[in-house]
Design a protein around this motif. Structure first.
Motif, short mmCIF file in Angstrom:
data_model
loop_
_atom_site.label_atom_id
_atom_site.label_comp_id
_atom_site.label_asym_id
_atom_site.label_seq_id
_atom_site.Cartn_x
_atom_site.Cartn_y
_atom_site.Cartn_z
N ILE A 139 0.83 -1.21 0.00
CA ILE A 139 0.00 0.00 0.00
C ILE A 139 0.86 1.26 0.00
O ILE A 139 0.36 2.36 0.21
CB ILE A 139 -0.99 0.02 1.19
CG1 ILE A 139 -0.24 -0.11 2.52
CG2 ILE A 139 -2.03 -1.04 1.04
CD1 ILE A 139 -1.15 0.12 3.72
N TRP A 171 -0.17 4.43 -1.79
CA TRP A 171 -1.19 5.28 -1.18
C TRP A 171 -0.67 5.97 0.07
O TRP A 171 -0.87 7.15 0.26
CB TRP A 171 -2.43 4.45 -0.82
CG TRP A 171 -3.16 3.91 -2.00
CD1 TRP A 171 -3.87 4.63 -2.92
CD2 TRP A 171 -3.23 2.55 -2.42
NE1 TRP A 171 -4.38 3.78 -3.89
CE2 TRP A 171 -4.01 2.50 -3.60
CE3 TRP A 171 -2.72 1.37 -1.90
CZ2 TRP A 171 -4.29 1.32 -4.27
CZ3 TRP A 171 -2.99 0.19 -2.58
CH2 TRP A 171 -3.76 0.17 -3.75
N THR A 172 0.00 5.20 0.90
CA THR A 172 0.42 5.78 2.19
C THR A 172 1.49 6.84 2.01
O THR A 172 1.61 7.75 2.82
CB THR A 172 0.95 4.68 3.12
OG1 THR A 172 1.98 3.95 2.44
CG2 THR A 172 -0.14 3.72 3.52
N LEU A 194 -0.05 10.15 2.00
CA LEU A 194 -0.99 10.52 3.07
C LEU A 194 -0.49 11.75 3.83
O LEU A 194 0.70 11.90 4.07
CB LEU A 194 -1.14 9.37 4.06
CG LEU A 194 -2.01 8.20 3.62
CD1 LEU A 194 -2.10 7.18 4.75
CD2 LEU A 194 -3.40 8.65 3.23
N TRP A 234 -12.60 2.14 -2.26
CA TRP A 234 -11.41 2.97 -2.00
C TRP A 234 -10.81 3.46 -3.33
O TRP A 234 -10.51 4.64 -3.51
CB TRP A 234 -10.43 2.12 -1.19
CG TRP A 234 -9.06 2.65 -0.99
CD1 TRP A 234 -8.58 3.90 -1.25
CD2 TRP A 234 -7.95 1.91 -0.47
NE1 TRP A 234 -7.25 3.97 -0.94
CE2 TRP A 234 -6.84 2.77 -0.45
CE3 TRP A 234 -7.78 0.60 -0.02
CZ2 TRP A 234 -5.58 2.36 0.00
CZ3 TRP A 234 -6.54 0.21 0.44
CH2 TRP A 234 -5.45 1.08 0.45
N ALA A 289 -4.64 -1.69 8.25
CA ALA A 289 -3.79 -0.77 7.47
C ALA A 289 -4.60 -0.07 6.39
O ALA A 289 -4.48 1.14 6.18
CB ALA A 289 -2.63 -1.54 6.85
N TRP A 290 -5.46 -0.83 5.73
CA TRP A 290 -6.27 -0.24 4.66
C TRP A 290 -7.28 0.75 5.24
O TRP A 290 -7.49 1.83 4.69
CB TRP A 290 -7.03 -1.33 3.90
CG TRP A 290 -6.17 -2.25 3.12
CD1 TRP A 290 -4.80 -2.32 3.15
CD2 TRP A 290 -6.59 -3.24 2.18
NE1 TRP A 290 -4.35 -3.30 2.30
CE2 TRP A 290 -5.42 -3.89 1.69
CE3 TRP A 290 -7.82 -3.65 1.71
CZ2 TRP A 290 -5.48 -4.91 0.75
CZ3 TRP A 290 -7.87 -4.67 0.77
CH2 TRP A 290 -6.72 -5.30 0.30
N THR A 319 -5.64 3.88 6.20
CA THR A 319 -5.30 4.68 5.02
C THR A 319 -6.53 5.41 4.49
O THR A 319 -6.49 6.61 4.19
CB THR A 319 -4.72 3.76 3.93
OG1 THR A 319 -3.61 3.05 4.48
CG2 THR A 319 -4.27 4.55 2.72
N LEU A 347 -7.25 9.31 4.23
CA LEU A 347 -7.55 9.92 2.93
C LEU A 347 -8.80 10.79 2.98
O LEU A 347 -8.96 11.71 2.18
CB LEU A 347 -7.73 8.84 1.86
CG LEU A 347 -6.45 8.19 1.33
CD1 LEU A 347 -6.78 6.95 0.52
CD2 LEU A 347 -5.66 9.17 0.48
N LEU A 393 -3.69 2.53 11.83
CA LEU A 393 -2.32 2.40 11.34
C LEU A 393 -1.41 1.88 12.46
O LEU A 393 -0.51 1.08 12.23
CB LEU A 393 -1.81 3.73 10.79
CG LEU A 393 -2.52 4.20 9.51
CD1 LEU A 393 -2.08 5.61 9.14
CD2 LEU A 393 -2.24 3.25 8.34
N VAL A 453 4.31 0.47 7.37
CA VAL A 453 3.14 1.15 7.95
C VAL A 453 3.57 1.94 9.20
O VAL A 453 3.09 3.04 9.44
CB VAL A 453 2.02 0.14 8.29
CG1 VAL A 453 0.86 0.81 9.00
CG2 VAL A 453 1.53 -0.54 7.02
N VAL A 507 4.94 5.24 8.21
CA VAL A 507 3.86 6.16 7.82
C VAL A 507 3.15 6.68 9.07
O VAL A 507 2.86 7.87 9.20
CB VAL A 507 2.85 5.43 6.89
CG1 VAL A 507 1.65 6.31 6.61
CG2 VAL A 507 3.52 5.03 5.61
#
Lengths: 593, 391
Positions: free
Chosen positions: A448, A451-452, A455, B146, B173-174, B177, B181, B195, B215, B218
């Protein structure tokens, strides 16, 4: 005198070449987690004019195959001259990027000269001096330097070049390779034996003991162990094989784990796909008729209790493999009756094991048991391939001489092959393999990052945030602790006005880190200078440490460095550095944009 | 039962198919015997090329699927599943694999998304889906929403997934996200939670290490953006590792909220009047500001405030004073006096005043307050010279 060293190896087991090809096909599934490429340069030199070798090229080829199964892009060079080695090393380095894993493998003659290691090209010829000999060889230190320059994520250097040879004696050099010095960061180095030692010969083999073991382990996709653990196994295997005379040597400054075959969760060693890999390896062993090893792998699967179709398959497979192993053992022992029974048993367990049927026929024929042989040949005619049917027909034709039934059978038309569902018995066509789906989800997580990466979670400051006030407590405390810091007369009364400064045109005096450090030293004598701020009287606030005065004003500031910011409508429109020295007075002219 | 019956029928249908000839059987036997996956693929290609109209077309596609799976080639698996659905739209195998694999497609076309939605819904419609199938279907439905930028339904599907399997860290995680978003203030903390869970959860269902660390990176970046620094991040990770959703009322202070809090603390100490006004104004400017005004402020007295005169009307005997409290140049309060003042005051005069809230204008902000001369201090006793408008 230079001493050239090199090891040879024993014959590699036959299954290796085959399993390597198979395992290569699994690469994408097994190496999805690590970013960056894996690039290997593999050199094998046999064709020396002095002291030619027998197995170094084989070693290089075995490593080439093995490393491909582990996801390496390989450059293989056989019987390399000095110029070839120089060229290919450049090519190898060009492929490397900062996220990549670089692996250098050399099999051939190696030599240490004045504690420095050199790899000998095939066009090496005896020279008069040691210096000249150095130039004629490839310096390991030079390779290290190039790897340092490329700064790949990690380097793996494998030298199977530790065999004694006449050249070393001629130049009166020390035996074996030297302990490597000044290796690049993030480098794993292994020699086929310890520094200063020579490796044991393996004259009957096709590969060196060391490379044979290493290539074998690397090619096992199910062997998801870290490189150190893998080399520990290699050491044990080589040491056992040479009765302790040779033990490979390793040194490493890697700061991260490296796996030739990455477990799904490298940290936890909990690889749910391991059982699947074992089962695939078992199939490869089965095909090569390595029944014992296949049985071991299936037992490993069953011990893990993976459940679902995989466990079912393992349960079905185990008695079949056992029957095949035992049948072969009985046949080899001349016990054809027991062998025939076991082949029958195997055929019942897998009706498409046509080779078992034919071996069963053989076992019966050796006992003159025609009817039983005929029954098996009928089975071959029904389920076998066209080639197997031809073999069966040939046998039936010969058998017709003693068995009229055989004659009838060979005259009869060929029965219809069984339906496809029987061919793939155990598979449920038309029904999703839910477990395979679950396993797939475990092995192929969706990346992912795209996408991340984009962010954002910036929180807009409400319009009512007044930065000068929000920062005021710290500033006020600092001011209180600093004797002599200017305190404008109307500060307390006009905190409210201070709050507005961000919204209107104003000037901020901000001390730099140097000045702040100076002022938090409690025992430092306070030294001050002055800055005169001029501009339109009464209109422009000057803010210093949360306090505010209006123009014109003269601020008494601790000695140090400052930045004067002119701010309009919340935006800095001008910056100027200013250094206040003790007792100095400077002037700053405030200009509206 | 209907679903099982359908599968049986399909299987029986396949059983009725015939070999084209013995050579086709030979080829299939060689496929069965081949252990090298790449070789098996080559043999399947031969079968397809030599017997394009084989009666075992769907079975062949299933064999392709398993072979590509052994090769780890999801892209071709998806393509094969699509072929299965094209040849037989209700193919359970095609629907399952297309649903499962679609999220791995980095450039799914709108047509593929539509096909994926249909396949997912087909799985959901199965009367007795196998364990985990609903999760897979909802996972893909959420992913499809998504990709289409339909974040709210995506969030809903992922939420259902986590109810079905709270350990599904990938879904966390999805979901995290998607929540991020959405760029909605109330979605930021739930996004950070998800996350954090995806990056901290280590038991069965956890992400592979590489992805987990990705992740985690992020998360740290977003957390710092939101909170200002990493304080509290470890606590968040620990809490999220233990529960798929945050407890009711769980909150993380944003950098803006922290600034407001610090400002309020400082103002309360140094200038309580301004602190009170900032609090009131924040409430009035919030989404439910009108309700707050109606319920709490309207016709009620305000605390004593201090502000700067921006404008007074009419000249000479002003009865309406425009005042800036936070910014002396920005009108915030209009004082309507019950009786006019006897003289003017300089623009910029600082006044203290009290009054009763009368009406609210949210944009541009303006609070009208009813007051009278007795509640205003700082007004000059003698007529002041008018110097014109404040800059």
């Amino acid at each position: 005198m230079m001493r050239i060293v090199r090891s040879t190896g024993r014959r590699r087991s036959a299954w290796l070449n085959c399993s390597l090809l198979f395992l290569a096909a699994l690469i994408p599934a097994l190496h999805g987690q690590e970013t960056g490429k894996r690039v290997a340069l593999i050199i094998g030199n046999d064709a020396y004019t002095i002291s030619p070798l027998k197995n170094a090229v084989n070693d290089a080829r075995a490593m080439d195959q093995a490393l491909k199964t582990a996801g390496f892009q390989t450059i293989l060079l056989e019987n390399a001259r000095k110029a070839d080695m120089d060229r290919v090393i450049g090519e190898f380095l060009d492929k490397l990027g900062p996220d990549d894993t670089a692996l250098f493998f050399f099999a051939g003659h190696g030599v240490q000269i004045e504690s420095e290691n050199f790899l000998v090209p095939v066009d090496f010829a005896p020279v008069a001096t040691i210096s000249a000999a150095k130039f004629a060889c490839m310096s390991v230190a030079q390779i290290f330097d190039e790897l340092k320059r490329k700064r790949a994520k990690r380097n793996i250097v494998i030298l199977d070049a530790c065999r004694s040879n006449p050249v070393t004696a001629k130049y009166s050099l020390e035996a074996g390779l030297a302990k490597p010095q000044d290796a690049p960061k993030e480098t794993f180095i292994t020699f086929s034996t310890g520094p200063g030692q020579t490796a044991t010969d393996n004259p009957d083999g096709r590969n060196s003991w060391f490379t044979e073991a290493l290539a074998d382990y690397i090619s096992q996709s199910a062997l998801t162990v870290e490189i150190n653990e893998m080399l520990t196994r290699v050491k044990k295997r080589v040491s056992d094989a040479t009765e302790g005379r040779q033990t490979p040597w390793t040194t490493s400054n890697l700061t991260s784990r490296f796996y030739f075959h990455q477990p799904l969760n490298a940290d936890s060693d909990d690889d749910s796909t391991l059982t699947e890999k074992w089962m695939e390896d078992a199939r490869v062993r089965e095909r090569r008729e390595e029944w014992g090893q296949a049985i071991d792998l299936v037992n490993q699967v069953l011990q893990k209790k993976p459940g679902g179709p995989l466990e079912e398959l393992a349960k079905r497979k185990l008695p079949y493999l056992t029957a095949r192993r035992d049948a072969q053992a009985r046949f080899d022992a001349g016990d054809y009756a027991a062998a025939a029974n076991l082949y029958e048993q195997a055929l019942q367990l897998d009706p498409f094991a046509i080779d078992a049927a034919l071996l069963g026929v053989n076992s019966y024929l050796l006992q003159d048991h025609w009817p039983e042989a005929l029954a098996l040949l009928k089975a071959v005619r029904q389920r076998g391939t066209s080639a197997a049917v031809q073999t069966a027909d040939l046998m039936l034709t010969q058998l017709a001489a003693v068995s009229p039934e055989a004659g009838k059978e060979v005259q009869a038309s060929l029965p219809q092959p069984p339906p496809i569902e029987e061919v793939f018995s155990g598979r449920h066509f038309g029904v999703p393999d839910w477990d395979a789906g679950k396993r797939h989800l475990q092995t192929a997580p969706v990346d992912i990052a795209r996408w991340t990466k984009e962010l954002k979670m910036e929180v807009p400051m409400p319009a009512l945030i007044l930065p000068a006030l929000a920062a005021a407590p710290a500033a006020a405390e600092t001011a209180a602790q600093t004797p002599g810091t200017v305190t404008p007369p109307d500060q307390a009364a006009d905190a409210q006005t201070t709050a507005v400064t961000n919204a209107v045109f104003h000037v901020e005096v901000i001390s730099t880190a140097d000045s702040r450090n100076l002022r938090i030293r409690p025992d430092a004598p306070a030294e001050f200078g002055y800055v005169q701020f001029d501009g339109p009287a009464g209109e422009t606030p000057v803010v210093f440490e949360g306090t505010q005065v209006v123009l014109p004003t003269k601020l008494k500031l601790p000695a140090g460095k400052y930045e004067i910011r002119t701010v309009d409508a919340g935006k800095v429109v001008n910056r100027q550095d200013l250094e206040v020295t003790p007792l100095s007075t400077q002037t700053f002219k405030v200009k509206r944009p | 039962m209907k679903y099982l019956a359908l599968m049986l029928l399909l299987t029986m249908g396949a059983a009725a198919a015939n070999w084209t000839d013995r050579k086709e059987y030979d080829l299939v036997l060689s496929i069965r015997a081949e252990t090298l996956t790449q070789e098996r693929l080559g043999l399947l290609d031969q079968w397809k090329s030599k017997y394009p109209k084989s009666e075992f077309g769907q079975i062949r596609l299933e064999l392709y699927l398993s072979t590509y799976q052994a090769l780890g080639d999801s892209r071709h698996m998806l393509s094969v599943a699509g072929e299965m659905l094209a040849a037989q739209p209700d193919s359970p195998v095609g629907a399952y694999w297309f649903t499962l694999l679609l999220p791995e497609d980095k450039a799914a076309s709108p047509e593929q998304l539509a096909l994926g939605e249909k396949a997912s819904r087909q799985l959901l419609a199965s009367p007795k889906p196998a364990a985990g199938v609903e999760l897979i279907a909802r996972r893909t439905l959420g992913w499809i929403h998504w990709q289409r930028g339909e974040y709210a339904p995506a969030e809903e599907e992922f939420g259902k997934c986590l109810q079905l399997d709270p350990a599904a860290a990938e879904i966390s995680a999805w979901l995290g996200t998607v929540l991020a978003l959405e760029q909605q203030p109330d979605k930021r903390v739930p996004a950070l939670w998800q996350l954090a869970r995806a990056s901290a959860y280590r038991d069965a269902g956890s992400l592979p290490d590489g992805l987990r660390r990705q992740v985690g990176t992020v998360l740290e970046r977003l957390y710092i953006s939101y909170h200002g620094d990493t304080s509290g991040l470890d606590q968040l990770r620990n809490a999220a590792a233990a529960a798929p959703f945050p407890a009711t009322g769980f909150d993380i202070e944003s950098v803006a909220a922290a600034a407001l809090r610090k400002q309020d603390e400082e103002l309360s100490r140094t200038n309580p009047q301004l602190a009170a006004w900032v609090r009131i104004r924040l409430r009035l400017e919030a989404a439910d500001g009108d309700k707050y005004f109606a319920d709490t402020l309207h016709n009620n007295p305000l605390p004593k405030l201090k502000g700067t005169l921006i404008k007074s009307d009419p000249p000479g005997k002003p009865a309406e004073l425009t005042i800036g409290v936070i910014d002396p140049a920005q009108a915030e309060i209009v004082l309507k006096l019950t009786s006019a003042l006897p003289n003017d005051a300089d623009i910029g005069t600082v006044l203290e005043f009290e009054g009763t809230a009368d009406s609210l204008l949210k944009s541009p902000f303006g609070l009208t307050v009813i007051s009278d001369a007795s509640k205003i201090s700082g007004w000059p006793a003698s007529p002041g010279a008018r110097k014109g408008d404040h800059k």
